[in-house]
Every structure is written in structure tokens, then in C-alpha cells.
Design an enzyme around this catalytic site. Structure first.
Site, PDB file in Angstrom:
ATOM      1  CE  LYS A  73      64.562  36.930  43.652  1.00 60.24           C
ATOM      2  NZ  LYS A  73      64.807  35.687  42.471  1.00 60.24           N
ATOM      3  CE  LYS A 123      74.789  38.318  51.236  1.00 62.76           C
ATOM      4  NZ  LYS A 123      73.706  37.236  51.132  1.00 62.76           N
ATOM      5  CE  LYS A 140      77.514  40.793  40.282  1.00 56.22           C
ATOM      6  NZ  LYS A 140      78.199  39.878  39.107  1.00 56.22           N
TER       7      LYS A 140
END
Length: 326
Positions: free
Chosen positions: A110, A191, A194
Site C-alpha cells: 500500500k 488476480k 474490481k
């Protein structure tokens, strides 16, 4: 034995979420005393739209119930509705080293993904996750491989607390989901997510027509250019889906027809489409019924919070007493 797991309210789930988590939870609820949580506090550590968050929470509960989580068997609740989650997280902060948090792989990822928005919540995410689990003294946590490191930290924190303040928490064990990684329809090296183009995933609420369009345009064995070329199912992402949704008889048919060029990729996809719809249609029908009864969903959320609150109150009182906070 108690089981806890949670999912962020990121909108309607896709089949990767369903196969990798919720379908498995529905089976586990018959074996464990289960708590399933919509972790909305975790969701606000990354950029999000506050106007859309309430609807996403409701959608996640709809997904839980329509996919088989039974509110009569399991506790379904929203994280922010039980204040002891954040209270315990703060208490656990006092025994968790910064070094342990900085070693977390997801924190490092992140840092790269949101370089201009690396907030303290991202660093402390694993402590809140630990609090989610320990608050209910859960012994098992169904997770994917990407979350195992967080469970190991939860075990370490539980061990530290028990050593310093006396036996309080069980050391939770990860219960790895027995499901292969569900890959993108367009790029099988990624993977299913969305975060990318909507054609890369199948949402659980997609219409029959939309699902067929997505499957029809999905990537197959790149070496197979025409219907006359023999294919290799082991290199085909569509075959990976067949192994999940299709019967052994259909799998044998697909392997034979593909490797011997008896039919084309579109024929193969039509079989897969039929089998995906066979599983999704009952779920979609149940979800539509639930959408017509918002009062029932609110009642499930309220009841779940009340059930979770009873356990959380007992745990936090025990923890504070042992820590000398009265």
C-alpha cells in the site's frame, strides 16, 4: 470453537470473493460458532467515497445472506456498530512494536499503491484486525494466503498479552481456504479484482447477458488461434473455471475436445457459462427477494450487533481489569 472472519464493504462482490471466501464460510458455519463481520473501519484506510459507504455495507450483508450465511446459525454484524473493536485495538497498540507492523507485506504494497496517502490506519490495520479476532476469542480465522502474515501477528500479540497480563486470548489459527486463486478474465496473470476494467471480473449481480459477454470475450489458451488448432487446457484460464464449476464428465469432454480440436473455444465457454449460471441464478434470485425487504436486512444487522456486543463487553472488561484500567 469460535470462528471469525470479515470482508470490506467494497460494493457488490465478484465470483472470486464468493469462491475464495463466502461460499466457504457458508460451509464452515455448520462446524463452528461463527461471526462474520463487515469491516467498514478497515475500508476507510484507503481512498473511498463516504456517500457510497452506507450502501456498500448493506450490499455486503445482502451478499452474505444470499450466498448462504444464515443469520440463525451465525452472527452477522458491522464492525463500527461494536465500539469495543477500536477500544481493544488501542489497548493492543501498547504491546505491538512498530517494527512488526512495518514488516507486513500489505503495508509495503500500500506504500507503493497509495504513495500520497500513507495514513497511520494503513500501518495499524493489522492491530485492528487482531482486535477484531481477539475480541471474540476466535480460535480459527478462514483466510487466503495473503492474510496469513496478519494472523501470525495476531498470534504473536495474543502471546505477548497472555505473557504480560495473564492467560486471556487463544492464539488464533489461520484456516486456509481450499480454493485456487481466481484470475482475471482478460489477464490471467492477475488476480480477479474490481480495481481493473469491469470485463476482467464477473460480479455476483451481473445479468445473464453480461456474464455471457464477459465469458465470450475472456482469454483462452493463447497458442490456439483457430478452431482447428489443438489446445492445452493446462494453459487456459477458462479451463481453470471449468475445474470449479463443471462436472468430472464435462471436464473430460472439454479436455478431449480441446486437445483434439473437436470444438472451438466458444463451445467450451458455452458449457462453462451454463454451469456458472446454474450456481449463480439461485443466489441472484434470493438476493432480489432480500432487496425487496430492507427491514429484514436492518433487523439482521441490529440483531448481529447485539449478539456481538454481549461477547465484546465481557472481553473488554476482562482485558481492562488485567491491564489495571478500571
Amino acid at each position: 470453537m469460535k470462528l471469525f472472519s470479515g470482508i470490506q464493504p467494497s460494493g457488490t462482490i465478484h465470483i472470486g470473493n464468493y469462491l475464495g471466501a463466502i461460499k466457504n464460510w457458508a460451509k464452515l458455519q455448520d462446524k463452528y460458532q461463527s461471526l462474520f463481520c463487515v469491516v467498514d473501519y478497515h475500508a476507510i484506510t484507503s481512498p473511498y467515497d463516504p456517500d457510497k459507504l452506507p450502501a456498500r455495507v448493506i450490499n455486503t450483508v445482502l451478499d452474505f445472506v444470499s450466498c448462504g450465511i444464515d443469520p440463525q446459525k451465525s452472527i452477522i454484524f458491522v464492525q463500527s456498530h461494536v465500539k469495543e473493536h477500536t477500544e481493544l485495538a488501542w489497548l493492543l497498540n501498547s504491546i505491538t512494536s512498530i517494527g512488526s507492523l512495518k514488516r507486513m507485506t500489505q503495508f509495503k504494497e500500500k506504500m507503493i499503491k497509495y504513495p500520497k496517502d500513507v495514513n497511520a490506519g494503513i500501518l495499524n490495520y493489522p492491530i485492528l484486525m487482531t482486535a477484531d479476532i481477539l475480541l471474540y476469542k476466535a480460535e480459527v480465522v478462514p483466510v487466503g494466503e495473503d492474510q496469513v502474515q496478519h494472523i501470525e501477528l495476531a498470534r504473536e500479540i495474543a502471546r505477548k498479552f497472555n505473557k504480560k497480563f495473564g492467560k486471556t486470548f487463544p492464539e488464533p489459527k489461520p484456516l486456509l481456504t481450499k480454493s485456487r486463486r481466481i484470475m482475471s478474465l482478460i489477464d490471467p496473470t492477475r488476480k480477479m479484482s474490481k480495481s481493473f476494467d469491469k470485463n476482467t471480473y464477473i460480479a455476483m449481480t451481473d445479468s445473464k447477458e453480461t456474464i455471457w459477454k464477459k465469458i465470450a470475450s475472456a482469454m483462452t489458451d493463447p497458442a490456439r488461434k483457430t478452431i482447428k488448432d489443438p489446445g492445452n487446457p493446462n494453459k487456459c484460464n477458462i479451463y481453470n473455471f471449468h475445474e470449479i464449476f463443471s462436472s468430472k464428465q464435462e471436464l473430460n469432454k472439454v479436455v478431449d475436445a480441446c486437445t483434439k480440436a473437436k470444438f472451438g473455444c466458444l463451445d467450451c465457454k458455452q458449457i462453462l457459462f451454463k454451469n456458472i449460471m446454474k450456481e449463480l441464478e439461485p443466489i441472484q434470485a434470493k438476493r432480489k427477494q432480500l432487496e425487496q425487504n430492507p427491514a429484514m436486512i436492518q433487523a439482521i444487522i441490529k440483531k448481529g450487533a447485539q449478539q456481538a456486543q454481549i461477547i465484546a463487553t465481557q472481553t473488554i472488561l476482562e482485558v481492562k481489569k488485567k491491564m489495571g484500567i478500571i
